[in-house]
Write a protein that holds these residues in place. Sequence first.
Motif, short mmCIF file in Angstrom:
data_model
loop_
_atom_site.label_atom_id
_atom_site.label_comp_id
_atom_site.label_asym_id
_atom_site.label_seq_id
_atom_site.Cartn_x
_atom_site.Cartn_y
_atom_site.Cartn_z
N GLN A 55 -71.86 -13.52 16.28
CA GLN A 55 -72.71 -14.00 15.19
C GLN A 55 -73.29 -12.83 14.39
OE1 GLN A 55 -75.99 -16.44 16.44
NE2 GLN A 55 -76.47 -17.12 14.38
N LEU A 56 -73.69 -11.78 15.11
CA LEU A 56 -74.23 -10.60 14.43
C LEU A 56 -73.17 -9.93 13.56
CD1 LEU A 56 -76.33 -9.10 17.35
CD2 LEU A 56 -77.23 -9.90 15.16
N ILE A 57 -71.92 -9.90 14.05
CA ILE A 57 -70.83 -9.33 13.25
C ILE A 57 -70.63 -10.15 11.98
CG2 ILE A 57 -68.33 -8.96 13.16
CD1 ILE A 57 -68.41 -8.11 16.05
N ALA A 58 -70.67 -11.49 12.15
CA ALA A 58 -70.49 -12.37 10.99
C ALA A 58 -71.61 -12.13 9.97
CB ALA A 58 -70.49 -13.83 11.45
N MET A 59 -72.83 -11.97 10.44
CA MET A 59 -73.95 -11.71 9.54
C MET A 59 -73.80 -10.34 8.88
SD MET A 59 -76.94 -13.23 12.03
CE MET A 59 -78.33 -12.93 10.95
N GLY A 60 -73.29 -9.37 9.67
CA GLY A 60 -73.04 -8.05 9.11
C GLY A 60 -71.96 -8.09 8.03
N ASP A 61 -70.90 -8.85 8.29
CA ASP A 61 -69.81 -9.00 7.31
C ASP A 61 -70.32 -9.65 6.03
OD1 ASP A 61 -68.10 -7.85 9.11
OD2 ASP A 61 -67.17 -9.72 9.75
N LEU A 67 -69.22 0.28 11.02
CA LEU A 67 -70.41 1.08 10.78
C LEU A 67 -70.11 2.28 9.88
CD1 LEU A 67 -72.07 1.04 14.32
CD2 LEU A 67 -73.18 0.37 12.19
N ASN A 68 -68.99 2.92 10.11
CA ASN A 68 -68.60 4.06 9.26
C ASN A 68 -68.39 3.62 7.82
OD1 ASN A 68 -68.69 5.82 11.42
ND2 ASN A 68 -66.51 5.63 11.89
N SER A 69 -67.74 2.45 7.67
CA SER A 69 -67.49 1.92 6.33
C SER A 69 -68.81 1.57 5.64
CB SER A 69 -66.59 0.69 6.42
OG SER A 69 -66.33 0.17 5.15
N SER A 70 -69.74 0.97 6.41
CA SER A 70 -71.05 0.60 5.85
C SER A 70 -71.82 1.85 5.43
CB SER A 70 -71.86 -0.19 6.88
OG SER A 70 -71.22 -1.40 7.20
N GLU A 71 -71.75 2.88 6.25
CA GLU A 71 -72.44 4.12 5.95
C GLU A 71 -71.91 4.74 4.65
OE1 GLU A 71 -75.16 7.02 6.25
OE2 GLU A 71 -74.98 5.40 7.73
N LYS A 72 -70.58 4.72 4.52
CA LYS A 72 -69.95 5.28 3.32
C LYS A 72 -70.36 4.48 2.09
CE LYS A 72 -65.41 6.27 1.33
NZ LYS A 72 -63.95 6.14 1.52
N LYS A 73 -70.29 3.14 2.20
CA LYS A 73 -70.65 2.28 1.07
C LYS A 73 -72.14 2.42 0.72
CE LYS A 73 -66.85 0.06 -0.07
NZ LYS A 73 -66.31 0.09 -1.44
N ALA A 74 -72.97 2.55 1.74
CA ALA A 74 -74.42 2.69 1.50
C ALA A 74 -74.70 3.97 0.70
CB ALA A 74 -75.17 2.71 2.83
N LYS A 75 -73.99 5.03 1.04
CA LYS A 75 -74.17 6.30 0.35
C LYS A 75 -73.70 6.18 -1.10
CE LYS A 75 -73.27 11.25 0.80
NZ LYS A 75 -72.59 12.30 1.58
N GLU A 76 -72.54 5.53 -1.29
CA GLU A 76 -72.02 5.34 -2.65
C GLU A 76 -72.98 4.49 -3.48
OE1 GLU A 76 -68.21 3.57 -2.15
OE2 GLU A 76 -67.23 5.41 -1.45
N LYS A 77 -73.53 3.45 -2.84
CA LYS A 77 -74.47 2.58 -3.56
C LYS A 77 -75.73 3.34 -3.95
CE LYS A 77 -76.96 -1.79 -3.23
NZ LYS A 77 -77.19 -3.02 -2.46
N LYS A 83 -75.38 -2.50 8.41
CA LYS A 83 -75.48 -1.49 9.47
C LYS A 83 -76.39 -1.96 10.60
CE LYS A 83 -76.39 2.68 8.02
NZ LYS A 83 -76.99 3.71 7.15
N VAL A 84 -77.48 -2.61 10.24
CA VAL A 84 -78.42 -3.12 11.25
C VAL A 84 -77.74 -4.16 12.14
CG1 VAL A 84 -80.54 -4.44 11.65
CG2 VAL A 84 -80.49 -2.64 9.90
N TYR A 85 -77.04 -5.11 11.50
CA TYR A 85 -76.36 -6.17 12.26
C TYR A 85 -75.25 -5.58 13.14
CZ TYR A 85 -78.71 -9.70 9.41
OH TYR A 85 -79.66 -10.49 8.81
N TYR A 86 -74.47 -4.66 12.59
CA TYR A 86 -73.38 -4.06 13.36
C TYR A 86 -73.91 -3.25 14.56
CZ TYR A 86 -70.24 -5.23 9.46
OH TYR A 86 -69.50 -5.89 8.50
N THR A 87 -75.03 -2.57 14.34
CA THR A 87 -75.62 -1.77 15.44
C THR A 87 -76.10 -2.69 16.56
OG1 THR A 87 -76.32 -0.04 13.90
CG2 THR A 87 -77.42 -0.11 16.04
N MET A 88 -76.71 -3.81 16.21
CA MET A 88 -77.18 -4.77 17.22
C MET A 88 -75.99 -5.36 17.98
SD MET A 88 -80.11 -6.63 14.93
CE MET A 88 -80.50 -7.91 16.12
#
Length: 288
Positions: free
Chosen positions: A147-153, A191-201, A165-170
């Motif tokens: 469920q957490l992965i789905a929320m992260g997605d 998580l790596n993809s989220s980190e990259k996208k967060a930086k770009e954003k 990132k928060v959902y994926y970490t949990m």
Amino acid sequence: KLGDKEREAKILEYLKLLEAVNKADEEYGGQNYERAQESYKIAKERSRYADNVSDAYIDKKLEELAHFFSVFDQIRLGDALLERQAYTRAEEKYLEARRLATSIYFEKGRKDAMEALSRLYEELAKEEEKEDTQRKEAADTEAGAAQLIAMGDKAFGEGDYEGAKVYYTMAMEKYRELEDEEKMALLETKLNSSEKKAKEKEEKMAQAEGYIEEAKKLEEEGDYEKAKKKYLQAKEIYKELQEEDKASQVDNRIDMLHAEKEEKEKKRKKKEEEGEEEEEKKNFHILI
């Protein structure tokens, strides 16, 4: 006289033998089997001096005791295996003890073997209940992680990369608890993809904020057209980043910009009209 002394000595040996056998029998009857075994061995020694009259009886008892000890040995082996949670092998030992005890009509041994089996089956029931609980907990943990992965997605798809990132970490913590290396590897990628996208954003948001600041400066200078272009550039970035609230704020700012421009235009026209009227009045007076 000598014959009487020999006869008395022989009778004394018989009495000692009888006493030894009786003692052994009492211990046997009291289920003191180890002490009974020792006593029968002593009685066997006494029997040598009493024409070996009790040898057959004593040998029979010693043989019975040897079988009894075989039963107890099987039970002890089963107990040791049970302690190590080797349940199948423990059951084999207990069943063998019961079979042997039954075959020699050893009621205590059979009863002890049955009690050992009961302990084993109780332990198995507890272990099964524990495993059921663990399986349920694992299933609940996995469901929670999924469920957490789905929320992260979902957050990722909406451009909320920090939330993702928060959902994926949990979820990662739950799969680490389950020791699911495959899912952990998948989450590491997410998580790596989220980190990259967060930086770009973050970089694009900074760019949009830069356009906003430029637009405000141009607006203050009265260059509404250029200001509007900067606002539109900021809005385009916000739309790309799915920052709808920010984009809406820019729209409001552009509407206000139009209103300010129109108001300024009205004032300019009014001033021009007033100037023309004043000029006409002057011309009229000259003519007079």
